[in-house]
Design a protein around this motif. Structure first.
Motif, PDB file in Angstrom:
ATOM      1  N   LEU A 106     -12.661  67.789  35.141  1.00 45.00           N
ATOM      2  CA  LEU A 106     -13.561  68.913  34.857  1.00 45.00           C
ATOM      3  C   LEU A 106     -12.741  69.975  34.138  1.00 45.00           C
ATOM      4  CD1 LEU A 106     -15.487  69.218  38.256  1.00 45.00           C
ATOM      5  CD2 LEU A 106     -16.329  68.203  36.133  1.00 45.00           C
ATOM      6  N   GLY A 107     -12.677  69.886  32.811  1.00 42.62           N
ATOM      7  CA  GLY A 107     -11.834  70.807  32.069  1.00 42.62           C
ATOM      8  C   GLY A 107     -10.390  70.625  32.463  1.00 42.62           C
ATOM      9  N   GLN A 108      -9.756  71.718  32.882  1.00 37.91           N
ATOM     10  CA  GLN A 108      -8.343  71.645  33.280  1.00 37.91           C
ATOM     11  C   GLN A 108      -8.152  71.091  34.679  1.00 37.91           C
ATOM     12  OE1 GLN A 108      -7.069  75.745  33.323  1.00 37.91           O
ATOM     13  NE2 GLN A 108      -7.876  76.092  35.376  1.00 37.91           N
ATOM     14  N   ASP A 109      -9.223  70.982  35.452  1.00 36.52           N
ATOM     15  CA  ASP A 109      -9.128  70.629  36.863  1.00 36.52           C
ATOM     16  C   ASP A 109      -9.524  69.171  37.110  1.00 36.52           C
ATOM     17  OD1 ASP A 109      -8.537  73.397  37.679  1.00 36.52           O
ATOM     18  OD2 ASP A 109     -10.597  73.752  37.011  1.00 36.52           O
ATOM     19  N   THR A 110      -9.055  68.652  38.224  1.00 33.11           N
ATOM     20  CA  THR A 110      -9.353  67.275  38.628  1.00 33.11           C
ATOM     21  C   THR A 110     -10.219  67.290  39.884  1.00 33.11           C
ATOM     22  OG1 THR A 110      -7.238  66.513  37.741  1.00 33.11           O
ATOM     23  CG2 THR A 110      -8.369  65.054  39.274  1.00 33.11           C
ATOM     24  N   LEU A 111     -11.330  66.562  39.845  1.00 37.64           N
ATOM     25  CA  LEU A 111     -12.230  66.454  40.994  1.00 37.64           C
ATOM     26  C   LEU A 111     -12.021  65.098  41.655  1.00 37.64           C
ATOM     27  CD1 LEU A 111     -14.714  67.312  42.732  1.00 37.64           C
ATOM     28  CD2 LEU A 111     -16.136  66.199  40.999  1.00 37.64           C
ATOM     29  N   ILE A 112     -11.778  65.122  42.955  1.00 38.64           N
ATOM     30  CA  ILE A 112     -11.697  63.898  43.748  1.00 38.64           C
ATOM     31  C   ILE A 112     -12.864  63.886  44.735  1.00 38.64           C
ATOM     32  CG2 ILE A 112     -10.339  62.568  45.403  1.00 38.64           C
ATOM     33  CD1 ILE A 112      -7.832  63.769  44.175  1.00 38.64           C
ATOM     34  N   HIS A 113     -13.652  62.823  44.696  1.00 34.59           N
ATOM     35  CA  HIS A 113     -14.808  62.677  45.578  1.00 34.59           C
ATOM     36  C   HIS A 113     -14.577  61.444  46.437  1.00 34.59           C
ATOM     37  CE1 HIS A 113     -19.358  61.623  46.093  1.00 34.59           C
ATOM     38  NE2 HIS A 113     -18.875  62.265  47.143  1.00 34.59           N
ATOM     39  N   ALA A 114     -14.654  61.591  47.741  1.00 37.30           N
ATOM     40  CA  ALA A 114     -14.425  60.475  48.655  1.00 37.30           C
ATOM     41  C   ALA A 114     -15.394  60.551  49.822  1.00 37.30           C
ATOM     42  CB  ALA A 114     -12.983  60.490  49.161  1.00 37.30           C
ATOM     43  N   LEU A 115     -15.694  59.377  50.405  1.00 33.64           N
ATOM     44  CA  LEU A 115     -16.596  59.278  51.548  1.00 33.64           C
ATOM     45  C   LEU A 115     -15.807  59.013  52.824  1.00 33.64           C
ATOM     46  CD1 LEU A 115     -19.495  57.010  50.190  1.00 33.64           C
ATOM     47  CD2 LEU A 115     -19.206  59.481  49.951  1.00 33.64           C
ATOM     48  N   LEU A 116     -16.265  59.609  53.912  1.00 30.11           N
ATOM     49  CA  LEU A 116     -15.784  59.248  55.237  1.00 30.11           C
ATOM     50  C   LEU A 116     -16.785  58.357  55.955  1.00 30.11           C
ATOM     51  CD1 LEU A 116     -14.609  62.386  54.693  1.00 30.11           C
ATOM     52  CD2 LEU A 116     -13.576  61.878  56.900  1.00 30.11           C
ATOM     53  N   HIS A 117     -18.068  58.539  55.635  1.00 26.34           N
ATOM     54  CA  HIS A 117     -19.133  57.719  56.223  1.00 26.34           C
ATOM     55  C   HIS A 117     -20.029  57.201  55.114  1.00 26.34           C
ATOM     56  CE1 HIS A 117     -18.487  60.603  59.794  1.00 26.34           C
ATOM     57  NE2 HIS A 117     -17.846  59.473  60.057  1.00 26.34           N
ATOM     58  N   ALA A 133     -11.034  73.932  46.840  1.00 24.79           N
ATOM     59  CA  ALA A 133     -10.143  73.910  45.681  1.00 24.79           C
ATOM     60  C   ALA A 133      -8.729  74.199  46.149  1.00 24.79           C
ATOM     61  CB  ALA A 133     -10.580  74.946  44.648  1.00 24.79           C
ATOM     62  N   GLN A 134      -7.751  73.596  45.485  1.00 25.60           N
ATOM     63  CA  GLN A 134      -6.359  73.831  45.846  1.00 25.60           C
ATOM     64  C   GLN A 134      -5.475  73.689  44.614  1.00 25.60           C
ATOM     65  OE1 GLN A 134      -5.592  70.249  48.468  1.00 25.60           O
ATOM     66  NE2 GLN A 134      -3.955  69.965  46.956  1.00 25.60           N
ATOM     67  N   THR A 135      -4.294  74.260  44.730  1.00 22.93           N
ATOM     68  CA  THR A 135      -3.291  74.095  43.693  1.00 22.93           C
ATOM     69  C   THR A 135      -2.567  72.765  43.909  1.00 22.93           C
ATOM     70  OG1 THR A 135      -1.644  75.236  45.034  1.00 22.93           O
ATOM     71  CG2 THR A 135      -2.948  76.580  43.504  1.00 22.93           C
ATOM     72  N   LEU A 136      -1.712  72.407  42.972  1.00 22.45           N
ATOM     73  CA  LEU A 136      -0.938  71.169  43.105  1.00 22.45           C
ATOM     74  C   LEU A 136      -0.023  71.197  44.327  1.00 22.45           C
ATOM     75  CD1 LEU A 136       0.073  70.307  39.425  1.00 22.45           C
ATOM     76  CD2 LEU A 136      -1.492  69.042  40.907  1.00 22.45           C
ATOM     77  N   ALA A 178     -15.102  73.659  36.351  1.00 20.78           N
ATOM     78  CA  ALA A 178     -15.140  73.385  37.789  1.00 20.78           C
ATOM     79  C   ALA A 178     -16.057  74.371  38.507  1.00 20.78           C
ATOM     80  CB  ALA A 178     -13.733  73.445  38.375  1.00 20.78           C
ATOM     81  N   ARG A 179     -16.027  75.635  38.086  1.00 21.62           N
ATOM     82  CA  ARG A 179     -16.896  76.624  38.741  1.00 21.62           C
ATOM     83  C   ARG A 179     -18.366  76.322  38.460  1.00 21.62           C
ATOM     84  NH1 ARG A 179     -12.716  80.039  36.879  1.00 21.62           N
ATOM     85  NH2 ARG A 179     -14.004  81.040  35.272  1.00 21.62           N
ATOM     86  N   SER A 180     -18.674  75.852  37.261  1.00 21.43           N
ATOM     87  CA  SER A 180     -20.056  75.454  36.953  1.00 21.43           C
ATOM     88  C   SER A 180     -20.477  74.270  37.819  1.00 21.43           C
ATOM     89  CB  SER A 180     -20.193  75.095  35.475  1.00 21.43           C
ATOM     90  OG  SER A 180     -20.035  76.238  34.667  1.00 21.43           O
ATOM     91  N   PHE A 181     -19.560  73.327  38.017  1.00 20.14           N
ATOM     92  CA  PHE A 181     -19.844  72.182  38.878  1.00 20.14           C
ATOM     93  C   PHE A 181     -20.196  72.641  40.290  1.00 20.14           C
ATOM     94  CE2 PHE A 181     -18.124  69.454  42.224  1.00 20.14           C
ATOM     95  CZ  PHE A 181     -18.865  68.308  42.038  1.00 20.14           C
ATOM     96  N   VAL A 182     -19.440  73.598  40.810  1.00 22.96           N
ATOM     97  CA  VAL A 182     -19.681  74.090  42.173  1.00 22.96           C
ATOM     98  C   VAL A 182     -21.060  74.732  42.279  1.00 22.96           C
ATOM     99  CG1 VAL A 182     -18.956  75.789  43.892  1.00 22.96           C
ATOM    100  CG2 VAL A 182     -17.247  74.355  42.744  1.00 22.96           C
ATOM    101  N   HIS A 183     -21.447  75.494  41.269  1.00 25.82           N
ATOM    102  CA  HIS A 183     -22.760  76.143  41.333  1.00 25.82           C
ATOM    103  C   HIS A 183     -23.896  75.140  41.133  1.00 25.82           C
ATOM    104  CE1 HIS A 183     -21.776  80.362  41.931  1.00 25.82           C
ATOM    105  NE2 HIS A 183     -20.677  80.120  41.223  1.00 25.82           N
TER     106      HIS A 183
END
Length: 375
Positions: free
Chosen positions: A345-356, A169-172, A191-196
């Protein structure tokens, strides 16, 4: 024998009913994510005239496979039915008998498979066996969704190592940790629920020694009102700095170290820090998926070694200014990400990316295999 019996049909124009029933099989498989290793999560639906008469999923290694549970529920209604399975049925004896045999003996007439099994013990042999018994076999329905569910298993059986994901997680303004403890949560409750939930579905979770020394985390799963399980902690502690009474050293924990430190009896010790060797050892332990948490140092080592497969970045709508821990991933060159997805995810933005990419058995390989069988 039904029309076209004995044919393997690839990327068929499936009906809406077919799609809905396979989606149900995928939802069944999802109920066991993180619980089946070293096996894959698999779901199965037995249907007659588009209506489900039997459902099942593989709950954990050593227990019956999804097809067996679905056939038990369907009973005599399985004769002449269509089976929807998220992964090619096995054709070999492992801890349990072959599922291909069970489908044949039950009199299933048609089989729809989402994805071909990459395990060399199967890899088309289950399809061949079912085809030879007269079943109509169709492959590729909702394959991409199935591949995502099975990504860790597919990675381990092909390469010998688990699939590795780095979550942070990071700030802007790119900061990962606040100055004041009272500002600890960068992200919101969604976001915390997503992590768990991610922990709940992952085999093992890894952090470096500095994270343990700073936070003494338990690395457990906390989801209120749900049946959860904890991933196995993996602590990278090259010089043995982490005290043996740290919370992470619970039964099943793994420590990666070059030190001669003595650890509690319930801790598995890997005495090398070569990442390729470490991942191969984790693969031998039956770990399909590894989640990296904590700061960027450990993740940078995985990136430089070409061993990081996926990124999950949670971006908080906050600016920290002169906060501690700026995000510095130490990379030798520009890294190309693919299949980038963005989710709120609520106030937060999730970015999902693949390297492989996720390991797969390609359809052209199965086509060639089919032609060879029919000669």
């Amino acid at each position: 024998m039904p029309p076209h019996a004995g044919n393997i049909i690839l990327h068929q124009n499936f009906s809406p009913s077919d799609t809905g029933l396979m989606q149900e099989a995928l939802m069944l498989a999802a109920r066991a994510l993180g619980r089946t290793s070293p096996n894959p999560p698999v779901g199965c639906v037995i249907a007659v005239h588009g209506q489900a008469v039997g459902k099942g999923f593989h709950p954990r290694a050593g227990e019956p496979h999804a097809e067996v549970f679905a056939l038990r529920e369907a009973g005599p209604l399985a004769r002449g039915s269509t089976a929807y399975v998220t992964l090619e049925p096995c054709s070999h004896h492992g801890r349990t008998p072959p599922c291909a045999d069970a489908l044949i003996e039950a009199g299933v007439a048609r089989l729809v498979v989402a994805a071909v099994d990459p395990n060399p013990l199967v890899a088309g042999k289950g399809i061949q066996k079912l085809r030879a018994a007269g079943l109509q076999v169709e492959v590729g329905l909702l394959e991409d969704q199935a591949l995502i569910q099975q990504a860790g298993f597919r990675q381990r059986v092909v390469t010998g190592r688990p699939r590795v994901t780095y979550k942070f997680a990071q700030t802007l303004d790119g900061k990962m940790a606040p100055l004041e403890p009272k500002q600890l949560w960068l992200t919101g409750p969604e976001a915390r629920s997503f992590v768990h939930e991610l922990r709940n579905q992952t085999d093992a979770i890894a952090v470096g020694s500095q994270t343990v020394l700073t936070d003494d985390p338990a690395l457990t799963t906390r989801l209120e009102g749900q049946d959860t399980r904890d991933p196995r902690p993996v602590i990278f502690d090259r010089s043995g700095r982490v005290p043996v009474d740290a919370k992470v050293f619970r039964p099943g924990a793994i420590v990666v170290t070059e030190s001669q430190q003595t650890y509690p009896e319930q801790v598995h010790v890997i005495r090398t820090t070569d990442l390729q060797e470490v991942l191969q050892e984790l693969g031998k332990l039956g770990i399909n998926s590894l989640l990296l948490e904590g700061g960027p140092n450990l993740a940078s080592e995985f990136l430089k070694a070409g061993l990081l497969d996926e990124l999950l970045v949670l971006i908080s709508p906050k600016i920290m200014g002169k906060g501690q821990s700026p995000l510095w991933l130490d990379l030798p060159e520009l890294q190309l990400l693919r299949d980038v997805k963005v989710q709120q995810l609520g106030q937060d933005t999730l970015i999902h990316a693949l390297l492989h990419d996720i390991e797969r058995v390609s359809m052209p390989e199965i086509t060639a295999y089919t032609e060879k069988v029919e000669d």
